[in-house]
Design a protein around this motif. Structure first.
Motif, PDB file in Angstrom:
ATOM      1  N   GLY A   1       0.749  -1.247  -0.153  1.00  0.00           N
ATOM      2  CA  GLY A   1      -0.077  -0.029  -0.021  1.00  0.00           C
ATOM      3  C   GLY A   1       0.786   1.433   0.026  1.00  0.00           C
ATOM      4  O   GLY A   1       2.122   1.062  -0.126  1.00  0.00           O
ATOM      5  N   THR A   2      -0.094   2.484   0.093  1.00  0.00           N
ATOM      6  CA  THR A   2       0.670   3.755   0.062  1.00  0.00           C
ATOM      7  C   THR A   2       1.095   4.280   1.225  1.00  0.00           C
ATOM      8  O   THR A   2       1.896   5.149   1.189  1.00  0.00           O
ATOM      9  N   PRO A   3       0.566   4.132   2.390  1.00  0.00           N
ATOM     10  CA  PRO A   3       0.849   4.814   3.614  1.00  0.00           C
ATOM     11  C   PRO A   3       2.501   4.881   3.853  1.00  0.00           C
ATOM     12  O   PRO A   3       3.175   5.813   4.262  1.00  0.00           O
ATOM     13  N   ILE A   4       3.134   3.719   3.897  1.00  0.00           N
ATOM     14  CA  ILE A   4       4.454   3.678   4.176  1.00  0.00           C
ATOM     15  C   ILE A   4       5.253   4.361   3.031  1.00  0.00           C
ATOM     16  O   ILE A   4       6.159   5.109   3.283  1.00  0.00           O
ATOM     17  N   LEU A   5       4.796   4.331   1.827  1.00  0.00           N
ATOM     18  CA  LEU A   5       5.532   5.340   0.646  1.00  0.00           C
ATOM     19  C   LEU A   5       5.218   6.565   1.210  1.00  0.00           C
ATOM     20  O   LEU A   5       6.082   7.370   0.963  1.00  0.00           O
ATOM     21  N   GLY A   6       4.222   7.166   1.546  1.00  0.00           N
ATOM     22  CA  GLY A   6       3.888   8.323   1.661  1.00  0.00           C
ATOM     23  C   GLY A   6       4.853   8.743   2.978  1.00  0.00           C
ATOM     24  O   GLY A   6       5.124   9.984   2.976  1.00  0.00           O
ATOM     25  N   MET A   7       5.100   8.199   3.923  1.00  0.00           N
ATOM     26  CA  MET A   7       6.077   8.402   4.966  1.00  0.00           C
ATOM     27  C   MET A   7       7.296   8.585   4.866  1.00  0.00           C
ATOM     28  O   MET A   7       7.930   9.495   5.009  1.00  0.00           O
ATOM     29  N   SER A   8       7.604   7.475   3.856  1.00  0.00           N
ATOM     30  CA  SER A   8       9.157   7.782   3.274  1.00  0.00           C
ATOM     31  C   SER A   8       9.315   9.113   2.537  1.00  0.00           C
ATOM     32  O   SER A   8      10.334   9.695   2.349  1.00  0.00           O
ATOM     33  N   LYS A   9       8.255   9.475   1.844  1.00  0.00           N
ATOM     34  CA  LYS A   9       8.372  10.796   0.783  1.00  0.00           C
ATOM     35  C   LYS A   9       8.481  11.816   1.881  1.00  0.00           C
ATOM     36  O   LYS A   9       9.133  12.719   1.681  1.00  0.00           O
ATOM     37  N   ARG A  10       7.737  11.863   2.947  1.00  0.00           N
ATOM     38  CA  ARG A  10       7.618  12.711   4.105  1.00  0.00           C
ATOM     39  C   ARG A  10       9.149  12.994   4.744  1.00  0.00           C
ATOM     40  O   ARG A  10       9.668  14.033   4.884  1.00  0.00           O
ATOM     41  N   VAL A  11       9.780  11.711   5.033  1.00  0.00           N
ATOM     42  CA  VAL A  11      11.175  11.740   5.412  1.00  0.00           C
ATOM     43  C   VAL A  11      12.148  12.466   4.596  1.00  0.00           C
ATOM     44  O   VAL A  11      12.834  13.269   4.833  1.00  0.00           O
ATOM     45  N   GLN A  12      11.730  11.927   3.031  1.00  0.00           N
ATOM     46  CA  GLN A  12      12.830  12.685   2.117  1.00  0.00           C
ATOM     47  C   GLN A  12      12.546  14.106   2.282  1.00  0.00           C
ATOM     48  O   GLN A  12      13.610  14.912   1.954  1.00  0.00           O
ATOM     49  N   ALA A  13      11.426  14.546   2.327  1.00  0.00           N
ATOM     50  CA  ALA A  13      11.226  16.023   2.474  1.00  0.00           C
ATOM     51  C   ALA A  13      11.477  16.876   3.542  1.00  0.00           C
ATOM     52  O   ALA A  13      11.036  18.071   3.989  1.00  0.00           O
ATOM     53  N   ASN A  14      12.168  15.760   4.547  1.00  0.00           N
ATOM     54  CA  ASN A  14      12.245  16.418   5.816  1.00  0.00           C
ATOM     55  C   ASN A  14      11.306  17.030   6.772  1.00  0.00           C
ATOM     56  O   ASN A  14      11.247  18.112   7.488  1.00  0.00           O
ATOM     57  N   ASP A  15      10.393  16.356   6.743  1.00  0.00           N
ATOM     58  CA  ASP A  15       8.757  16.645   7.309  1.00  0.00           C
ATOM     59  C   ASP A  15       9.177  16.782   8.789  1.00  0.00           C
ATOM     60  O   ASP A  15       9.572  15.564   9.503  1.00  0.00           O
ATOM     61  N   VAL A  16       9.444  17.967   9.479  1.00  0.00           N
ATOM     62  CA  VAL A  16       9.880  17.967  10.920  1.00  0.00           C
ATOM     63  C   VAL A  16       8.748  17.248  11.776  1.00  0.00           C
ATOM     64  O   VAL A  16       9.190  16.660  12.825  1.00  0.00           O
ATOM     65  N   GLU A  17       7.346  17.418  11.567  1.00  0.00           N
ATOM     66  CA  GLU A  17       6.475  16.740  12.497  1.00  0.00           C
ATOM     67  C   GLU A  17       6.593  15.026  12.626  1.00  0.00           C
ATOM     68  O   GLU A  17       6.699  14.609  13.674  1.00  0.00           O
ATOM     69  N   LEU A  18       6.786  14.682  11.392  1.00  0.00           N
ATOM     70  CA  LEU A  18       6.896  13.373  11.220  1.00  0.00           C
ATOM     71  C   LEU A  18       8.052  12.810  11.879  1.00  0.00           C
ATOM     72  O   LEU A  18       8.104  11.847  12.802  1.00  0.00           O
TER      73      LEU A  18
ATOM     74  N   GLU B   1      20.034   7.420  13.495  1.00  0.00           N
ATOM     75  CA  GLU B   1      20.570   6.625  12.287  1.00  0.00           C
ATOM     76  C   GLU B   1      19.521   5.777  11.530  1.00  0.00           C
ATOM     77  O   GLU B   1      19.554   5.939  10.314  1.00  0.00           O
ATOM     78  N   LYS B   2      18.569   5.476  12.228  1.00  0.00           N
ATOM     79  CA  LYS B   2      17.493   4.503  11.577  1.00  0.00           C
ATOM     80  C   LYS B   2      16.571   5.698  10.798  1.00  0.00           C
ATOM     81  O   LYS B   2      16.088   5.276   9.614  1.00  0.00           O
ATOM     82  N   ILE B   3      16.255   6.667  11.339  1.00  0.00           N
ATOM     83  CA  ILE B   3      15.359   7.725  10.589  1.00  0.00           C
ATOM     84  C   ILE B   3      15.848   8.099   9.340  1.00  0.00           C
ATOM     85  O   ILE B   3      15.280   8.149   8.350  1.00  0.00           O
TER      86      ILE B   3
END
Ligand code: ZN
Length: 961
Positions: A80-97, A110-112
């Motif tokens: 599905g998409t939710p995990i993909l969405g999360m990784s995109k937010r990490v790529q975009a340096n989403d502070v909240e997440l 290091e994991k993040i």
């Protein structure tokens, strides 16, 4: 000494692990296959998740003790998409997440950094969730674990999809779906914020004419076209003049945006402020009638076309908005427009019993509504709509539809207008607001040439219906909810453009959607063991292989050859499936009723023969924290692993389960955890105290408590069978306390020192029934009680073949007399020097049982009883004391039916003997005096107050001096 919960947890977990305690292979015993919806690893589990898994684990452990060979496996849903969405937010340096990962979930930094890869997110939380499940003591066979992106699983899903397609259950077509315009992907519950399942409904667009331009309105009630008196616009909205498939429409910008997703070709022409439309006239699409456009504030741009047709006789909003103008309550209305509006009269087109000529007017009056912003208008609308829909008939002013019922006419009217070319269809989400996990507002999209699971297929539905009918559903109240879901289900998009998962086998541009690849995976558990051990390789798993394992189709030698395994191994894999299938119980949260659980049944009936259809579904409600919903924003989420560390696994398991039955919301709070800890601690201390299974005594109280214990077993077993776990737990933890207190009182009064045997037996029984709920501490207590094997491998206690009803009646007589004495001394405030008890005369006992037996067979008439008793020699004395019958009947009727039956079975008891023999020691202990007992008919009795004649069976008379 206070228990070290973590230490006890570790000790027993490692014993289970070393003993391979929960690894299950086929054997000669009957089996139970318990499954629970596998988790989606995009965050660690919190206490709320613990509920469903704990329920399933208790179920599995209970069946194990009942002698079944139980398989309880677990997998992880990466699709599905939710995990993909999360990784995109990490790529975009989403502070909240990133902050949430760091602070709420304690993910190392290091994991993040690795989380830019979606699989790394899934892998990380997968291990986190698995560790939590192990720490909670779930009795899972981990040899069968898998994720939904391993190659073997993908082969399995490809087989599933090809098989469904061969059966014409996956079809290509143009159907509406919930859609995220940003991701260009269909959305379902898993993809939306707040896990909302997008739901939509069909509006009929009716095209009114304004010169060459079209003013469209969207309605759910096309038949009300006959009652239109005017159109409404909102003067504050700036409307758009657009070309829609060649016609010129005036609509809201929102409507134009939505129409594009419904495959309309939209070209912008110009803006047109709502105020400019006021006072203009439109003509009806089906007659020469002209209608005025007038302003109303309740019209919104986001619903329909942003323009509304006014049916004041039947729509309370319309009626009130007209009134507001007529009364001068509406500002900025010119005098000339008001005088036009004053001419408008409601046109009644529907007659419904219970309403007057103008239903909207009736209801508005009744509800006391005085302006169009009154929220009560919503209720008024609902009331009229539903009543007219089910009971209303069209009036004579509706042409060829006159006299028809609204329930049936809607489709006819729709078709009639459609034939004139003056209507269209518009699909709208019915949910208030559905947002994709990416934050974008979702819309309805007509998807062309897309792959759909044909859940609208009637034959398929019929089969699923049959399965639901024959299935056990716990709690049973939710059965109709399933049948409703099934009835309303339509084609469902089963392909996605992005995300993790398996490609559609015949169309590699698309991926299998996550609610489509998680419906029959329970069958994969039976072969996952062989995949994980490397006994079969994914690359060798063909459709023929699956067809053989699941159906026995084909030549086993050739198929084994193709799969590069021996025929023996192929047979073993098939045997494994045949042994464990069907699923005996499927556990899940209530939110999965309208999707996963229903699809689970649909796909099973499509792909498996009847004998492999699921047997049971168990549905549970959610968990509240201190009475409040758990949410990140409330800051009241406790990750499960943290909770285990702080409180111990068993106190958490129990406090989640003890506060609610299945469908109710459970409440987790610290007070209940510490209450449970205290209770378990004191049971544990008792286990140390009564650790030797000595010979059990034969005093009346020994016989009695064993009978009570047997009743406890039957009560708990009965609740367990219905998955009424709250009730079971209460019986086990607290239901026996007052009996034990009474037993101790009796034994202490007699100064007995041989009660350890009985108490050991009582504890053994309670601990064994506690063990599915609190597995770690139960093992510890079991060991303390002196048992050498583990309680999780012991048998569920059986009730004694016959409980001693007489013993139960004797003790209840003793305790009620003790109660009466204590009440009398409390009320009279005397310190007793003498306690004298008079037991009822023999004829009364006989009469009592005759009345009892009469009541049980349904007789309650006093006269009938008196007549019958007098007619018989042994009870004829009743004529001297008719009041006795009245009082006795009252005694019996005030008791529960169950108790009446035990009294009946116990028969007449010798009260004088029991009270003289057994009550004396209690009286001596409590009051330090000697008890005197007389029978009512004893001529030498001491009876200065003439009390003896008051004695009744089970209610001896008492004199205290
Ligand atoms: Zn989106």
């Amino acid at each position: 000494m206070e228990l070290n919960w973590n230490q006890i947890d570790d000790k027993w977990r490692s014993r289970w692990y070393n003993a391979k305690h929960f690894e299950t292979d086929p054997n000669d015993k009957p089996k139970k296959f318990i499954t629970v919806a596998y988790p989606y690893p995009n965050s660690p589990q919190h206490i709320g998740h613990g509920r469903t898994y704990t329920l399933a684990d208790v179920h599995a452990r209970y069946y194990r003790m009942k002698g079944y060979n139980v398989l309880f496996p677990m997998g992880f849903h990466y699709t599905g998409t939710p995990i993909l969405g999360m990784s995109k937010r990490v790529q975009a340096n989403d502070v909240e997440l990133i902050e949430a990962f760091k602070n709420l979930y304690n993910v190392p930094e290091e994991k993040i950094k690795e989380f830019v890869d979606p699989v790394k997110i899934a892998d990380y939380f997968h291990e986190e969730i698995k560790a939590g499940m192990i720490e909670m003591g779930y009795s899972i066979d981990w040899r069968r674990e898998f994720t939904t992106i391993i190659p073997a699983y993908q082969k399995f899903i490809e087989w599933q999809f090809r098989s469904l397609k061969q059966k014409n259950l996956i079809v290509q077509g143009n159907h509406p779906v919930g859609w995220c315009p940003n991701d260009q992907n269909p959305v379902s519950q898993h993809d939306t914020l707040g896990d909302v399942e997008p739901d939509f409904t069909e509006y009929i667009v009716i095209k009114f004419n304004m010169g060459h331009e079209i003013i469209p309105v969207a309605t759910l009630r096309p038949e009300t076209l006959f009652g239109v008196t005017n159109l409404w616009i909102n003067p504050k909205i700036v409307y758009k003049k657009v070309k829609v498939d060649g016609e010129t429409w005036i609509i809201s910008a929102e409507c134009a945006y939505k129409l594009e997703f419904l495959n309309k070709k939209i070209e912008f022409i110009s803006d047109i402020p709502g105020s400019e439309l006021i006072g203009k006239k439109v003509t009806s699409p089906t007659s020469e009638d002209e209608f005025l456009i007038i302003p109303a504030s309740f019209v919104t741009a986001s619903t329909g076309t942003g323009i509304v047709m006014s049916v004041p006789a039947h729509a309370p909003y319309d009626f009130q908005a007209l009134e507001d103008i007529k009364n001068g309550n509406q500002k900025n209305i010119s005098d000339s427009l008001r005088s036009e509006v004053e001419k408008i009269q409601p046109v009644a087109i529907i007659t419904t019993n219970g309403f007057g000529k103008i239903p909207a007017q009736d209801v508005i009056k009744r509800m006391g509504i005085t302006n169009q912003s009154d929220p009560k208008l919503e209720d008024a609308t609902k009331e009229i709509y539903s009543k007219e829909f089910y009971e209303g008939k069209l009036n004579s002013n509706t042409g060829k539809f006159a006299g028809k019922k609204i329930t049936f006419v809607k489709e006819e009217v729709k078709e009639w207008i459609s034939k004139t070319g003056k209507s269209d269809i518009m699909l709208e989400l019915t949910n208030e607001s559905v947002k994709c996990r990416c934050g974008t507002e979702c819309v309805v999209k007509l998807l062309n040439n897309q792959w759909f699971l044909d859940y609208a297929n009637k034959e398929w539905k019929k089969k699923a219906h049959d399965c639901f009918e024959s299935m056990n559903i716990l709690p049973n109240d939710i059965r109709t909810e399933f049948l409703n879901v099934l009835d309303w289900l339509r084609e469902r998009a089963c392909a996605r453009q992005h995300g993790l998962g398996t490609k559609i086998p015949w169309d590699s541009d698309w991926l299998v959607e996550s609610l489509a690849d998680s419906v029959i995976y329970m069958s994969f558990y039976t072969m996952a063991k062989f995949v994980n051990s490397g006994e079969i390789l994914a690359e060798n798993m063909s459709d023929e292989f699956f067809n053989y394992v699941f159906y026995g189709n084909g030549d086993s030698n050739a198929i084994a050859n193709g799969a590069k395994i021996t025929t023996g191994k192929l047979e073993e894999i098939r045997k494994e499936f045949l042994y464990f299938y069907p699923v005996d119980s499927r556990h899940s949260g209530r939110d999965l009723v309208p999707n996963h659980l229903t699809f689970f049944v649909l796909n099973h009936v499509a792909l498996f023969p009847k004998e492999n259809w699921p047997k049971e579904i168990v549905v549970n409600g959610s968990v509240l924290m201190d009475g409040k919903k758990m949410s990140k924003s409330m800051g009241n989420i406790i990750p499960l692993r943290n909770a285990v560390k702080t409180y111990g696994a068993d106190p958490i398991r129990l406090s989640i389960l003890i506060s609610a039955e299945l469908l109710q919301d459970a409440d987790f709070n610290i007070e209940s955890v510490s209450g449970i800890k205290n209770k378990l601690q004191s049971m544990h201390d008792e286990c140390i105290k009564f650790n030797s299974p000595e010979k059990i005594g034969t005093e009346p109280e020994d016989v009695w408590i064993q009978s009570r214990l047997s009743k406890l077993i039957s009560e708990v077993t009965d609740s367990m069978e219905k998955m009424r776990l709250r009730e079971s737990l209460h019986h086990i933890l607290y239901g026996f306390d007052s009996d034990l207190q009474w037993y101790m009182k009796r034994a202490n009064a007699k100064n007995r020192d041989n009660i350890s045997g009985v108490l050991n037996k009582v504890l053994t029984t309670r601990i064994s029934m506690l063990s599915p709920f609190a597995p770690h501490i139960a093992e510890e207590m079991w060991e303390k009680l002196g048992h050498s094997k583990m309680v999780s491998k012991s048998s569920w206690p059986k009730e004694e073949a016959q409980t001693d009803d007489r013993a139960i009646q004797n003790e209840s007589l003793l305790s009620s007399v003790m109660n009466d004495i204590s009440n009398i001394t409390k009320v009279t405030k005397i310190t007793p020097k003498k306690i004298i008890i008079y037991t009822a005369d023999n004829w009364k006992s006989k009469a009592y049982h005759k009345i009892l037996s009469g009541v049980i067979s349904g007789e309650t008439n006093i006269g009938t009883f008196i007549k019958e008793l007098i007619s018989q020699k042994e009870t004829e004395t009743v004529k001297k004391d008719p009041d006795f019958v009245k009082k006795t009947l009252k005694d019996i009727l005030s008791e529960p039916t169950e108790l009446r039956k035990t009294k009946m079975q116990a028969g007449e008891i010798d009260e004088t003997e029991i009270i003289s023999n057994e009550l004396s020691s209690l009286i001596e202990t409590d009051y330090r005096i000697k008890l005197q007992v007389f029978s009512e008919n004893d001529s030498k009795k001491y009876d200065p107050k003439n009390k003896a004649r008051m004695a009744r069976p089970y209610k001896p008379a008492i004199l205290i001096e």
